[in-house]
Design a protein around this motif. Structure first.
Motif, short mmCIF file in Angstrom:
data_model
loop_
_atom_site.label_atom_id
_atom_site.label_comp_id
_atom_site.label_asym_id
_atom_site.label_seq_id
_atom_site.Cartn_x
_atom_site.Cartn_y
_atom_site.Cartn_z
N ASP A 25 0.87 -1.18 0.00
CA ASP A 25 0.00 0.00 0.00
C ASP A 25 0.90 1.24 0.00
O ASP A 25 2.12 1.12 -0.11
N ASP A 26 0.30 2.43 0.09
CA ASP A 26 1.12 3.64 0.06
C ASP A 26 1.93 3.83 1.33
O ASP A 26 2.98 4.46 1.32
N SER A 144 -7.20 -1.43 -1.11
CA SER A 144 -8.10 -2.57 -1.25
C SER A 144 -9.56 -2.23 -0.95
O SER A 144 -10.40 -3.12 -0.94
N ALA A 145 -9.88 -0.95 -0.73
CA ALA A 145 -11.21 -0.62 -0.23
C ALA A 145 -12.17 -0.07 -1.28
O ALA A 145 -13.28 0.38 -0.95
N ALA A 146 -11.80 -0.10 -2.57
CA ALA A 146 -12.71 0.41 -3.61
C ALA A 146 -13.91 -0.52 -3.76
O ALA A 146 -13.78 -1.74 -3.65
N LYS A 147 -15.09 0.08 -4.02
CA LYS A 147 -16.32 -0.70 -4.19
C LYS A 147 -16.87 -0.48 -5.60
O LYS A 147 -16.78 0.64 -6.13
N ALA A 203 -14.22 8.93 1.62
CA ALA A 203 -13.72 8.14 0.49
C ALA A 203 -13.46 6.70 0.92
O ALA A 203 -13.36 6.40 2.11
N ASN A 204 -13.33 5.81 -0.05
CA ASN A 204 -13.01 4.41 0.23
C ASN A 204 -11.53 4.13 0.01
O ASN A 204 -10.77 4.04 0.96
N ALA A 205 -11.11 3.99 -1.26
CA ALA A 205 -9.71 3.69 -1.56
C ALA A 205 -9.00 4.94 -2.08
O ALA A 205 -9.64 5.85 -2.60
N ALA A 223 -5.84 -4.56 -5.94
CA ALA A 223 -6.01 -4.79 -4.50
C ALA A 223 -7.48 -4.93 -4.12
O ALA A 223 -7.82 -5.62 -3.17
N SER A 224 -8.37 -4.27 -4.88
CA SER A 224 -9.80 -4.30 -4.55
C SER A 224 -10.56 -5.32 -5.39
O SER A 224 -11.79 -5.43 -5.27
N ASN A 225 -9.83 -6.02 -6.27
CA ASN A 225 -10.45 -7.05 -7.10
C ASN A 225 -11.61 -6.50 -7.94
O ASN A 225 -12.75 -7.01 -7.87
N CYS A 226 -11.35 -5.44 -8.68
CA CYS A 226 -12.41 -4.81 -9.49
C CYS A 226 -11.77 -4.21 -10.74
O CYS A 226 -10.57 -4.40 -10.99
N GLY A 227 -12.56 -3.53 -11.54
CA GLY A 227 -12.06 -2.83 -12.71
C GLY A 227 -12.39 -1.35 -12.61
O GLY A 227 -12.95 -0.90 -11.61
N ALA A 228 -12.05 -0.61 -13.66
CA ALA A 228 -12.34 0.82 -13.65
C ALA A 228 -12.55 1.32 -15.07
O ALA A 228 -11.95 0.80 -16.01
#
Ligand code: ADP
Ligand code: MG
Length: 318
Positions: A25-26, A144-147, A203-205, A223-228
């Protein structure tokens, strides 16, 4: 050849105890009280790799601390103090005085006192700064906290540090007055430290843009197992570089490093409060995209046509 992130993963990513955040992480994080954590980060600037030998030492002192404050910002932590490790090939007192003045100007501004460090001789100038910060555990902005559905936001603007660096390396030619303006963005970055320390409740991530927008957002999506999805036309462009060649611009916006602004994700319902907080702190924020249930970071133009560049952000060993 292995990239820098492969090396870290292979050799320095053994599990850390429960309650800690280790490599990846940062900042590294450890708990001090029930509700609070200490966040800490170290970043090194090496002559010839991260800065030109003739860089203004006052700005260099500021940047050495700024890049670390940027990592605290990316976790939502408020600075507590820092350590400075310097390797120098020779003692140039005039240079050191200016470097110290620059360093202290930022450390005073963000109440991040210099508490110690180390000074040695070495073949080139190498500057390592360790920062310590504090945050409420519940307000940490982990990668890892993005939803899925979160809006993606960016502070400040993009592109100027990359264009300035390419011009200073002689890879491109731009007008001298433009270079004078934008080299400030490369040499004197200004991360939104106080805004970020109050953002965690909304905010989340988050991540700071150090290596390039797409590569850094990929750290969040991995880290958040998602896309953008990123909307290219909503990316904030530094006013002095608007109108440059469109390919160069795309590379600068999507892959250019050294930005030290904050990219963060938040529930769309938080948008009004985020804009208000940013206004309070004189920080500009742009809504640049959203988090998806996919796996990739996709960049679309205004007609929803995918335009993401193949060129990745910066990696020390690639
Ligand atoms: P940033 O760009 O946010 O400063 P880096 O890209 O330098 O982060 O590093 C990525 C992650 O790997 C961070 O969590 C960092 O602490 C960790 N890391 C880098 N080098 C090492 C190392 N030699 N040992 C342990 N962890 C490391
Ligand atoms: Mg970072």
């Amino acid at each position: 050849m292995s990239g820098e992130f492969d090396l870290i993963k292979r050799y320095f990513s053994r599990p850390v105890p429960e309650g800690y955040i280790g490599p990846g992480d940062d900042c590294a994080v450890f708990q001090v009280r029930d509700s609070h954590v200490i966040a800490t980060s170290i970043d090194t600037l090496v002559e010839g790799v991260h800065f030109f030998s003739d860089t203004n030492p006052y700005y260099l002192g500021r940047k050495a601390l700024a890049v670390n404050l940027s990592d605290l910002a990316a976790m939502g932590a408020i600075p507590l103090g820092c350590l400075l490790s310097l390797s120098l090939p020779l003692v140039n007192e005039e240079w050191l005085q200016e470097f110290a003045n620059g360093f202290y100007s930022l450390s005073d501004a963000y109440k991040c006192p210099l508490l110690g460090g180390d000074t040695t001789s070495g073949d080139t100038v190498s500057i390592s700064v360790t920062v310590f910060g504090q945050a409420k555990h519940s307000a940490l902005m982990k990668r890892s906290a993005a939803k899925v559905g979160d809006y993606i936001w960016l502070t400040g603007n993009l592109g100027a540090p990359h264009i300035a660096l390419q011009a200073m390396l002689g890879n491109i030619i731009i007008r001298d007055n433009v270079l004078q303006t934008i080299r400030q963005c490369l040499e004197n970055p200004n991360p939104p430290v106080i805004f970020a320390s109050q953002l965690g409740v909304l905010a989340n991530a988050a991540i700071d843009i150090s290596d390039g927008l797409i590569q850094d957002i990929e750290h969040i999506t991995a880290a958040s197992n998602c896309g953008a999805v990123i909307n290219y036309n909503s990316l904030p462009v530094h006013p002095s570089i608007a109108g440059l060649d469109s390919h160069l611009m795309q590379e600068a916006l999507l892959s250019g490093g050294d930005v030290y602004q904050l990219c963060f994700t938040a529930n769309p319902k938080r948008s009004k409060l985020i804009v208000k907080l940013a206004e309070m702190h004189g920080v500009s924020v742009s809504h640049i995209g959203h988090i998806t249930d996919g796996h990739n970071v996709v960049v679309n133009d205004s007609k929803n046509i995918v335009i993401r560049t193949s060129k990745k952000g910066f990696d020390h060993f690639q």
